[in-house]
Design a protein around this motif. Structure first.
Motif, short mmCIF file in Angstrom:
data_model
loop_
_atom_site.label_atom_id
_atom_site.label_comp_id
_atom_site.label_asym_id
_atom_site.label_seq_id
_atom_site.Cartn_x
_atom_site.Cartn_y
_atom_site.Cartn_z
N ILE A 125 -5.62 53.72 -117.38
CA ILE A 125 -4.39 53.12 -117.90
C ILE A 125 -4.73 51.70 -118.33
O ILE A 125 -5.21 50.90 -117.53
CB ILE A 125 -3.28 53.10 -116.84
N ALA A 126 -4.48 51.38 -119.59
CA ALA A 126 -4.74 50.05 -120.13
C ALA A 126 -3.48 49.19 -120.12
O ALA A 126 -3.56 47.96 -120.03
CB ALA A 126 -5.30 50.13 -121.55
N GLU A 127 -2.32 49.83 -120.23
CA GLU A 127 -1.04 49.12 -120.19
C GLU A 127 -0.03 50.00 -119.48
O GLU A 127 0.02 51.21 -119.71
CB GLU A 127 -0.51 48.81 -121.59
N ARG A 128 0.77 49.36 -118.62
CA ARG A 128 1.84 50.08 -117.93
C ARG A 128 3.08 49.20 -117.88
O ARG A 128 3.00 48.02 -117.54
CB ARG A 128 1.44 50.48 -116.52
N ALA A 129 4.20 49.78 -118.21
CA ALA A 129 5.50 49.14 -118.03
C ALA A 129 6.41 50.18 -117.38
O ALA A 129 6.09 51.36 -117.32
CB ALA A 129 6.08 48.68 -119.37
N GLN A 130 7.51 49.70 -116.86
CA GLN A 130 8.50 50.58 -116.25
C GLN A 130 9.80 50.52 -117.04
O GLN A 130 10.11 49.49 -117.63
CB GLN A 130 8.82 50.15 -114.82
N GLU A 131 10.52 51.62 -117.00
CA GLU A 131 11.89 51.66 -117.52
C GLU A 131 12.75 52.18 -116.38
O GLU A 131 12.55 53.30 -115.89
CB GLU A 131 11.94 52.60 -118.72
N LEU A 132 13.67 51.36 -115.91
CA LEU A 132 14.50 51.71 -114.77
C LEU A 132 15.56 52.73 -115.16
O LEU A 132 16.24 52.57 -116.16
CB LEU A 132 15.17 50.46 -114.19
N ALA A 133 15.71 53.77 -114.34
CA ALA A 133 16.80 54.72 -114.50
C ALA A 133 17.90 54.39 -113.49
O ALA A 133 19.06 54.28 -113.85
CB ALA A 133 16.31 56.14 -114.31
N PHE A 134 17.52 54.24 -112.20
CA PHE A 134 18.54 53.95 -111.19
C PHE A 134 17.91 53.42 -109.91
O PHE A 134 16.74 53.63 -109.64
CB PHE A 134 19.35 55.21 -110.85
N PHE A 135 18.73 52.73 -109.15
CA PHE A 135 18.48 52.40 -107.75
C PHE A 135 19.58 53.08 -106.95
O PHE A 135 20.72 53.17 -107.39
CB PHE A 135 18.63 50.89 -107.49
N HIS A 136 19.24 53.53 -105.77
CA HIS A 136 20.26 54.00 -104.83
C HIS A 136 19.91 53.43 -103.47
O HIS A 136 18.77 53.55 -103.00
CB HIS A 136 20.28 55.53 -104.75
N ASN A 137 20.88 52.76 -102.87
CA ASN A 137 20.71 52.18 -101.54
C ASN A 137 19.69 51.04 -101.55
O ASN A 137 18.98 50.83 -100.57
CB ASN A 137 20.31 53.26 -100.53
N ALA A 138 19.61 50.31 -102.65
CA ALA A 138 18.67 49.20 -102.76
C ALA A 138 19.32 47.91 -102.27
O ALA A 138 20.51 47.67 -102.51
CB ALA A 138 18.24 49.02 -104.22
N PRO A 139 18.54 47.07 -101.58
CA PRO A 139 19.06 45.76 -101.18
C PRO A 139 19.47 44.94 -102.41
O PRO A 139 18.88 45.06 -103.48
CB PRO A 139 17.88 45.11 -100.46
N ALA A 140 20.47 44.10 -102.24
CA ALA A 140 21.01 43.30 -103.35
C ALA A 140 19.94 42.46 -104.03
O ALA A 140 19.94 42.32 -105.25
CB ALA A 140 22.15 42.42 -102.85
N GLU A 141 19.00 41.90 -103.25
CA GLU A 141 17.97 41.04 -103.87
C GLU A 141 17.04 41.83 -104.78
O GLU A 141 16.56 41.31 -105.79
CB GLU A 141 17.17 40.25 -102.84
N VAL A 142 16.80 43.11 -104.49
CA VAL A 142 15.97 43.94 -105.36
C VAL A 142 16.70 44.20 -106.67
O VAL A 142 16.14 44.06 -107.76
CB VAL A 142 15.61 45.27 -104.66
N VAL A 143 17.96 44.56 -106.58
CA VAL A 143 18.77 44.82 -107.78
C VAL A 143 18.89 43.55 -108.62
O VAL A 143 18.77 43.59 -109.84
CB VAL A 143 20.16 45.37 -107.39
N SER A 144 19.06 42.43 -107.97
CA SER A 144 19.18 41.14 -108.67
C SER A 144 17.89 40.82 -109.43
O SER A 144 17.93 40.43 -110.59
CB SER A 144 19.50 40.03 -107.67
N ARG A 145 16.73 40.98 -108.78
CA ARG A 145 15.44 40.71 -109.45
C ARG A 145 15.25 41.63 -110.65
O ARG A 145 14.78 41.22 -111.69
CB ARG A 145 14.28 40.86 -108.48
N ALA A 146 15.62 42.89 -110.48
CA ALA A 146 15.46 43.85 -111.56
C ALA A 146 16.39 43.53 -112.72
O ALA A 146 16.01 43.62 -113.89
CB ALA A 146 15.73 45.28 -111.06
N SER A 147 17.60 43.12 -112.44
CA SER A 147 18.56 42.82 -113.52
C SER A 147 18.16 41.56 -114.27
O SER A 147 18.47 41.42 -115.45
CB SER A 147 19.97 42.70 -112.97
N ARG A 148 17.43 40.65 -113.64
CA ARG A 148 16.96 39.44 -114.34
C ARG A 148 15.86 39.76 -115.34
O ARG A 148 15.63 39.02 -116.27
CB ARG A 148 16.46 38.40 -113.34
N SER A 149 15.18 40.90 -115.17
CA SER A 149 14.10 41.25 -116.09
C SER A 149 14.60 41.91 -117.36
O SER A 149 13.84 42.09 -118.30
CB SER A 149 13.10 42.19 -115.39
N GLU A 150 15.87 42.29 -117.39
CA GLU A 150 16.40 42.98 -118.58
C GLU A 150 16.55 42.04 -119.76
O GLU A 150 16.75 40.90 -119.66
CB GLU A 150 17.77 43.61 -118.25
#
Length: 150
Positions: A125-150
């Motif tokens: 793998i030379a390049e990898r990115a993620q595309e989020l589909a969903f979180f379930h039962n994730a701590p608020a700080e995880v969701v917050s960090r992920a939403s800042r990357s959008e």
């Protein structure tokens, strides 16, 4: 359309690479990631609240975050691989339950968006990115960090 033996072999090697990543992370075998990624890979895990950078940065990040979990399982499936000679692109579904040490389970659904290259040591793998589909039962700080990357 019939696929050539080379194309079948390439697809199986790439599929093995995706599984090797899952096993390395779930077993916390960080050195094994050297056999999955190119030395100069660009990896972006920010869609799920992670970091972006070269392999050494990603290995440090994963080692730091995985210590919070008693277990994880990266289930990869439904890969769409497009071969183009010695390069390929792919989109692969990942369902990732993560068990916190207290027993609570967080679920992450995502796709890996990859660019693969054939090297003298095989596909990597030379390049990898993620595309989020969903979180379930994730701590608020995880969701917050992920939403800042959008």
């Amino acid at each position: 359309m019939a696929k050539s033996l080379q194309e079948l072999s390439d697809r199986l090697e790439i599929q093995d690479l995706l599984v090797d990543y899952s096993y390395a992370v779930d077993r916390r075998e960080w050195a094994a990631l050297d056999e999955v990624f190119t030395a100069d890979a660009k990896i972006d895990l920010t869609a799920t609240g992670g970091v972006s950078g070269e392999l050494a940065t990603i290995k440090r990040f994963l080692a730091g975050t995985q210590r919070h979990f008693a277990a994880s399982q990266h289930l990869v499936a439904a890969s769409k691989i497009e071969l183009a000679g010695d390069t390929a692109s792919g989109r692969t579904m990942c369902h990732n339950p993560l068990v916190f040490k207290g027993g609570e389970v967080m679920f992450v659904g995502l796709w890996y968006i990859d660019r693969f290259v054939r090297t003298e040591k095989g596909w990597r793998i030379a390049e990898r990115a993620q595309e989020l589909a969903f979180f379930h039962n994730a701590p608020a700080e995880v969701v917050s960090r992920a939403s800042r990357s959008e």
